[in-house]
Structures are given as structure tokens and as C-alpha cells.
Design an enzyme around this catalytic site. Sequence first.
Site, PDB file in Angstrom:
ATOM      1  N   GLY A  70       4.669  -0.207 -20.630  1.00 12.90           N
ATOM      2  CA  GLY A  70       5.217   0.463 -19.464  1.00 12.90           C
ATOM      3  C   GLY A  70       6.245  -0.374 -18.721  1.00 12.90           C
ATOM      4  N   SER A  71       5.978  -1.654 -18.574  1.00 13.68           N
ATOM      5  CA  SER A  71       6.906  -2.494 -17.809  1.00 13.68           C
ATOM      6  C   SER A  71       8.272  -2.538 -18.468  1.00 13.68           C
ATOM      7  CB  SER A  71       6.346  -3.925 -17.674  1.00 13.68           C
ATOM      8  OG  SER A  71       5.176  -3.900 -16.906  1.00 13.68           O
ATOM      9  N   ASN A 151      -0.678   3.948  -9.117  1.00 11.88           N
ATOM     10  CA  ASN A 151      -1.693   3.165  -9.820  1.00 11.88           C
ATOM     11  C   ASN A 151      -2.826   2.709  -8.915  1.00 11.88           C
ATOM     12  OD1 ASN A 151       0.752   1.693  -8.981  1.00 11.88           O
ATOM     13  ND2 ASN A 151      -0.441  -0.124  -9.476  1.00 11.88           N
ATOM     14  N   GLN A 179       0.404   5.906 -15.283  1.00 14.95           N
ATOM     15  CA  GLN A 179      -0.959   6.306 -14.898  1.00 14.95           C
ATOM     16  C   GLN A 179      -1.241   7.776 -15.211  1.00 14.95           C
ATOM     17  OE1 GLN A 179      -3.476   4.421 -13.726  1.00 14.95           O
ATOM     18  NE2 GLN A 179      -2.262   2.554 -13.702  1.00 14.95           N
ATOM     19  N   THR A 237      11.266  -5.737 -34.905  1.00 11.36           N
ATOM     20  CA  THR A 237      10.541  -4.953 -35.911  1.00 11.36           C
ATOM     21  C   THR A 237       9.499  -4.085 -35.216  1.00 11.36           C
ATOM     22  OG1 THR A 237      10.886  -6.651 -37.568  1.00 11.36           O
ATOM     23  CG2 THR A 237       9.066  -5.123 -37.959  1.00 11.36           C
ATOM     24  N   CYS A 324      -6.342 -11.588  -1.534  1.00 14.25           N
ATOM     25  CA  CYS A 324      -7.025 -12.610  -2.316  1.00 14.25           C
ATOM     26  C   CYS A 324      -7.098 -12.260  -3.788  1.00 14.25           C
ATOM     27  CB  CYS A 324      -8.426 -12.840  -1.777  1.00 14.25           C
ATOM     28  SG  CYS A 324      -8.390 -13.956  -0.391  1.00 14.25           S
TER      29      CYS A 324
END
Lengths: 396, 143
Positions: A70-71, A151, A179, A237, A324
Site C-alpha cells: 500500500g505505501s 485505518n 483498509q 522481477t 507512547c
Amino acid sequence: MKVYADNAATTKMSKAAIESMLPYFDEVYGNPSSLYSEGQKAKEVLTSAREKIASLLGCEPREITFTSGGSEADNQAIVSGARLGARKGKKHIISTKIEHHAVLHTLQSLEKEGFEVTLLDVKPDGIVDTQELKNAIREDTCLVTVMYANNEIGTIQPIKEIGAICKEKGILFHTDAVQAVGHIKINVKEENIDMLSLSAHKFHGPKGIGVLYADKKIPLSNIIYGGAQERGKRAGTENVPSIVGMKTALEEALLNVEENSRYILKLRDRLIEGLGKIPHSILNGDAQKRLPSNVNFCFEGIEGESLLLLLDDKGISASSGSACTSGSLDPSHVLLAIGRPHEIAHGSLRLSLSEQTTEQEVEYIIKSVIEVVEYLRSISPVWRDLVTGKNKFILK
Amino acid sequence: MALYSEKVMSHFRNPRNVGIIEDADGVGEVGNAKCGDIMKIYLKIDNDTVTDVKFETFGCASAIASSSMATEMIKGKKLSEVLEVTNQAVAEALDGLPAHKMHCSVLAEEAIKSALKDYYDKNSIQYDEKLFANCNSCEHCGV
């Protein structure tokens, strides 16, 4: 009990998808670019996978480009739209504040090259206001990129309508549908989509493989050079086993999409009902216009990472938008965009279900989250200040 | 490798000295809910010695573990020794913290010092201001 409730992060591969890949590791392992028969066999497989995926998305095979996921598809779609615009002197792009970083960071890099980017706010329900989009369109707007489903909070955007607005103005429209694909029926042509990104591991396919659909009128820009694969638009490839696995997984997901989504939706709504009973909590994103699999809550007075780790101790895999858990200082940009204050956004929890989730698992999640939230509140000075009236509750 | 050491997880799962002291001799609260961490420490002091200590923490696992460990390190100690507890010492006692979590140990050191300062102030005891530098050692919140 072991409960995997992080299907928006990745999914367990389908058995059928795994099986379908196996022959392409050591039986038909030729390079599709090779002219001898072993290579051509692989090429045939590639061609038929491309045809199948194209038909599932409602487009032509030549409009499918296989990518590493996806990225990469997001990067290539946006860079292509930008380059085409720049050629006509159009250097303005519209997107939203709740996009995935694969989109936001690509846009940031284009800003450094002199593109102007408008990031639309979303309404408190996590949905884009199409009127705001219309207002943001300028003479020099070359690309609109709006995600299909978010997402984090799962909200589904009015893609067809956005596509129609863009079409009318002659602006390219890309959607990051990572998503959504496999979970919602999508037809790119009917929904006015010019470019779409998808990723196989979100629908029980393998990791490291995805698709960029781009309408045939769009000449894509390369981001990877070095070979004639994918009509010269994406060198390297082809990952034949993964492409086959992706095809199988998508076919399977879409064959059962209505049945699965009815089933998951019931679990989702039970989970929302159960967690909604926790006082001073709130569901993030619209309750209806969201993925059948997505539940996202904020709990006042606690922090998300602690919540995640204690749920992990109970065998539950989930996710949070707290700072965090991201390693950054700010909590989720999506939660901030829908108006959650920092201190509330830190206490978020995302649970994403699949058709393999059971009712018992959902009940176990509810019971466990209630326990952990209660415990963390009992040791939280923030919570004490709220219950003693020193500070005012933000959430009802 | 896991994100946290076994020690961190042990103090996170079973924090020592959680709670409040109603008649505390010194109370210190540091951090900011916007940043995602707040620690509050309660001290009972007798004869220049910490006879009891309790804490409450809003924050991530390393924040909870750091406060738990810090309270263990100062319980029963002379105030002169308490002042010597540094954030590095807390982090080391936890077998280390990930780099982006070191601010949690800083918060623990500051929470203790803040409670001690409160005790000194309440009892008009003279002290060296330099020992209680506030928040300068940590750039976490960018404030």
C-alpha cells in the site's frame, strides 16, 4: 484465551491463499521476463492474476500495477498525479488531515518541491465534508487524494461523490483503499476513482504485495527504475507467489464479503455497546459509516500503552493511538483531527475484528477492557482529580 | 527483543507502593496529561527518613514502572540519600529503558524531589535550590 483484535494492522493469511502460492516457489519458479517456457509459464500465471484482480475491482488488466504494498502504491499514485499536474503548471493538491502517513509524508516531500497542499478537516464524526472539498478546489488543483476508510477510526468517506466532484472539475482522484479493499465491495469505475491503492495483507493475503490501480489515461511516473516490468512503470522481477496469494485472498474475501460483513458488523456493534458502558468513554468516528471491523474508543484518565500491554497480558492483541505507542510525542493525528484533546487521545484503543473473531472472544474483550480500564484508573492521579471534582470530566 | 526489560514489566504489572497517603508530609506531582504522563508521589517523613511512600501514575508502562522502582529505592532512606537518587539510577535499576522512554525516569526523579521540596517548604526547612532544578533535564514535552 488468545484473541487477535488487530486486523487493521495485519491479518492472518488464508489457508487457500497460502496453498495457492506454494507451486510458485519451487515448481513454476521461472522469471516472467524470460522467453523460455519456464519463464512464460510464470508470465501466464501473472497475466491471469492480473485479469482476475482487475475484474474484481471493475477495471482493465492494463490498469493494474503490482507494487510492494500500500505505501508504495500511495507514493506512486500521488507522485504521478503531482508530476502530471506540474507539467500543466498545476501544483496544488488536496487531501485530508486523517490520511495514513504513506500519503501525508509523500505530500510533505512534494511540498518541499514547491507543491501546495491543502489538508481538509474532517467533521467530528471523522467524515470529510464534500462542500469543504468543493471550496478548496482551485484553478491549479491537480490531484485530490482521500482515503476510502480510515485505518484508525474506520470511517468510510463518500468516495463516489468525491470522485464525481473531481471528475466534473477534471482533477485526478486517488484513494488509499488499503483498509477497505476485501472488506467492502468496490468498483473503481462506478465510483469515479482514477487511482486506488491496496495491500494484500489487510485481507488475509501475503505481506509485501499490493496494487496500484490507475486509469489507463494516466501515465504513471516511476518511483522504481530498472526494468520493463509492469509496462516499464515499476521495475523489479514480479513477486509471482505473492501476486497469486493476493489474487486468491481477494477472490475469497469478495466472494464472502456480504456474509462476512454482516457477521462482523454484529460483533462490532456488540463490542461498541459493551465498551460504551464504561463511564467517561467515547466511540471515535461515526457509529454507522465505519468499517464493519473497526471499534475505536477513548477512555478518560488512562494512557493507551499501559492499556495495550495489560490487554496483551490477557492474551488480547489490540492497538492504540497514544503517543507512547507511536514513539512520537503527539497522540494520533486522526484523533486530534476529530477534535479529541491530547489528554483524551492518549487514552485510545483500537480493536479491529475479522470473520474469524467469535462472539465469546468479543465478550472476553469487553470483560477484559472493563477490568484493565478500572485498574488503570485506580492508580491514575488524573482520574483521582476527576472523581474528586478537582478537575472537570471532558467525556460524559 | 521485547520493548521492555523483564524488570520493567514486573514493576508495571505489579507496581509497588501504589496508592495515596492521606496525611502525607510531602506531596509532589510532575508531568502533564497533554504529554501523556503524570506522576504523583506522597511521602511520610520521620526523623529525616522516608518512612512511607506511595504513588499514582497516569502514563505508559515505563512511567508506571519508573515510579514503582523509584519508590522502592527511597523507602526507608535518609533524605540526604533520597536526594542522590538520579533518573539514571532508576533506569539502571530497571535494567534499562528504551531511549525514547528515558523521560519517564526523569519524571520519577523529579516527582520525588518535588515531594521532598514540598516537605521542606511546609516545615520551613532550608535547602539548596539548585538540587531541585525543575524539568530542565528533559525536553520530552518541549515546554
